[in-house]
Write a protein that holds these residues in place. Structure first.
Motif, short mmCIF file in Angstrom:
data_model
loop_
_atom_site.label_atom_id
_atom_site.label_comp_id
_atom_site.label_asym_id
_atom_site.label_seq_id
_atom_site.Cartn_x
_atom_site.Cartn_y
_atom_site.Cartn_z
N VAL A 186 -3.52 -35.95 -19.46
CA VAL A 186 -3.28 -35.39 -20.79
C VAL A 186 -1.92 -34.70 -20.81
CG1 VAL A 186 -4.01 -33.67 -22.51
CG2 VAL A 186 -5.73 -34.98 -21.27
N LEU A 187 -1.20 -34.90 -21.89
CA LEU A 187 -0.01 -34.10 -22.21
C LEU A 187 -0.35 -33.30 -23.45
CD1 LEU A 187 3.02 -36.54 -21.81
CD2 LEU A 187 2.42 -34.60 -20.36
N VAL A 188 0.14 -32.07 -23.49
CA VAL A 188 -0.12 -31.22 -24.65
C VAL A 188 1.19 -30.64 -25.15
CG1 VAL A 188 -0.61 -29.15 -23.26
CG2 VAL A 188 -1.50 -29.30 -25.56
N GLU A 189 1.35 -30.63 -26.45
CA GLU A 189 2.45 -29.93 -27.08
C GLU A 189 1.85 -28.71 -27.76
OE1 GLU A 189 5.73 -30.49 -30.69
OE2 GLU A 189 4.47 -32.18 -30.11
N LEU A 190 2.36 -27.54 -27.41
CA LEU A 190 1.84 -26.34 -28.04
C LEU A 190 2.97 -25.40 -28.41
CD1 LEU A 190 1.90 -23.89 -25.75
CD2 LEU A 190 -0.12 -25.06 -24.93
N ALA A 191 2.64 -24.46 -29.28
CA ALA A 191 3.58 -23.43 -29.70
C ALA A 191 2.90 -22.09 -29.52
CB ALA A 191 3.97 -23.64 -31.16
N VAL A 192 3.69 -21.08 -29.21
CA VAL A 192 3.18 -19.72 -29.06
C VAL A 192 3.90 -18.82 -30.04
CG1 VAL A 192 3.03 -17.74 -27.50
CG2 VAL A 192 2.55 -20.03 -26.63
N GLU A 193 3.14 -18.05 -30.79
CA GLU A 193 3.71 -17.05 -31.69
C GLU A 193 4.05 -15.83 -30.84
OE1 GLU A 193 1.54 -14.43 -34.83
OE2 GLU A 193 1.88 -16.42 -35.71
N GLU A 194 5.32 -15.53 -30.72
CA GLU A 194 5.76 -14.47 -29.80
C GLU A 194 5.16 -13.11 -30.11
OE1 GLU A 194 9.88 -14.22 -28.49
OE2 GLU A 194 10.20 -16.16 -29.47
N GLY A 195 5.07 -12.76 -31.36
CA GLY A 195 4.57 -11.43 -31.72
C GLY A 195 3.12 -11.19 -31.37
N LYS B 234 -0.51 -15.80 -29.99
CA LYS B 234 -1.44 -16.85 -30.44
C LYS B 234 -0.88 -18.23 -30.10
CE LYS B 234 -3.90 -18.43 -34.59
NZ LYS B 234 -3.73 -19.84 -34.39
N VAL B 235 -1.76 -19.07 -29.59
CA VAL B 235 -1.40 -20.44 -29.21
C VAL B 235 -1.80 -21.40 -30.32
CG1 VAL B 235 -1.86 -22.32 -27.59
CG2 VAL B 235 -1.67 -19.97 -26.75
N GLU B 236 -0.88 -22.31 -30.64
CA GLU B 236 -1.19 -23.39 -31.56
C GLU B 236 -1.02 -24.71 -30.81
OE1 GLU B 236 0.44 -25.66 -35.56
OE2 GLU B 236 1.45 -23.85 -34.89
N ILE B 237 -2.09 -25.49 -30.74
CA ILE B 237 -2.01 -26.82 -30.16
C ILE B 237 -1.42 -27.72 -31.24
CG2 ILE B 237 -3.28 -28.77 -29.17
CD1 ILE B 237 -3.42 -26.28 -27.39
N VAL B 238 -0.24 -28.25 -30.98
CA VAL B 238 0.46 -29.07 -31.97
C VAL B 238 0.01 -30.53 -31.86
CG1 VAL B 238 2.73 -29.88 -32.75
CG2 VAL B 238 2.43 -27.51 -31.94
N ALA B 239 0.00 -31.05 -30.63
CA ALA B 239 -0.37 -32.46 -30.43
C ALA B 239 -0.85 -32.64 -29.00
CB ALA B 239 0.81 -33.38 -30.71
N THR B 240 -1.69 -33.66 -28.81
CA THR B 240 -2.14 -34.04 -27.48
C THR B 240 -2.08 -35.55 -27.34
OG1 THR B 240 -4.45 -34.13 -28.20
CG2 THR B 240 -3.70 -32.06 -27.19
N GLN B 241 -1.89 -35.99 -26.12
CA GLN B 241 -1.96 -37.41 -25.79
C GLN B 241 -2.79 -37.54 -24.53
OE1 GLN B 241 -0.74 -40.47 -27.18
NE2 GLN B 241 -2.06 -41.25 -25.58
N LEU C 225 1.92 -23.24 -20.97
CA LEU C 225 2.09 -21.79 -21.12
C LEU C 225 3.04 -21.24 -20.05
CD1 LEU C 225 -1.56 -20.73 -22.01
CD2 LEU C 225 0.45 -20.76 -23.52
N TYR C 226 2.99 -21.79 -18.86
CA TYR C 226 3.94 -21.38 -17.82
C TYR C 226 5.37 -21.73 -18.25
CZ TYR C 226 6.73 -21.53 -13.61
OH TYR C 226 7.75 -21.37 -12.69
N GLN C 227 5.57 -22.90 -18.81
CA GLN C 227 6.90 -23.32 -19.24
C GLN C 227 7.45 -22.38 -20.32
OE1 GLN C 227 8.78 -25.65 -17.80
NE2 GLN C 227 7.12 -26.01 -16.35
N ILE C 228 6.56 -21.83 -21.14
CA ILE C 228 6.99 -20.92 -22.21
C ILE C 228 7.19 -19.50 -21.68
CG2 ILE C 228 6.21 -19.79 -24.35
CD1 ILE C 228 4.83 -22.50 -25.03
#
Length: 147
Positions: free
Chosen positions: A8-17, A20-27, A124-127
């Motif tokens: 699995v690959l996951v694209e996610l975004a984290v709201e810095e403030g 909160k994690v948002e899962i954008v896309a998965t493959q 999350l580590y990459q971020i």
């Protein structure tokens, strides 16, 4: 071989403030061998993905008498991931074709939930540049790592 390799690959975004994690896309890629009912395998892929996201981001199960083994836990105490938590519109998958004509059917069960845990924690580590060695990884954990 009856094991069904899965990645699995996951694209996610984290709201810095808030963290909160948002899962954008998965493959997801799955070697299910000879598939009998494609729709059932696809459902298993999607369900396992959601289970894995729940495990890595939401599933806090305290040990002991307060935990889920005491018989009082239900959906009122267990946070189930919702469509907004899993990037439902961008859940992509590829069921790999059988290796050859003698390739057997493979039981996939929950094997599809395993790689999403590693994919999310690595993203999350990459971020954050911090490794998390516990689950779930909460918004508070992420916010602290970003501070």
């Amino acid at each position: 071989m009856y094991y069904a390799p899965c990645a699995v690959l996951v694209e996610l975004a984290v709201e810095e403030g808030s963290g909160k994690v948002e899962i954008v896309a998965t493959q997801t890629w799955l070697d299910a061998g000879k598939v009998i009912v494609k729709e059932l395998v696809e459902g298993q892929i999607e369900g396992g993905l959601v289970m894995g996201i729940g495990h890595v981001l939401h599933e806090y199960l305290p040990p002991g008498e307060e935990g889920p083994g005491n018989g009082t836990w239900n959906l009122n105490r267990y946070q189930v991931p919702l469509a907004t938590d899993v990037g439902v519109w961008q859940m992509n998958h590829t069921i790999l074709p059988p290796f050859n004509n003698s390739d057997q059917r493979k039981g996939i069960a929950e094997v599809v939930m395993i790689p999403i845990v590693a994919a999310v924690t690595e993203a999350l580590y990459q971020i954050t540049h911090k490794r998390f060695y516990h689950l779930p990884v909460t918004a508070t954990d992420i916010k602290e790592a970003l501070a």
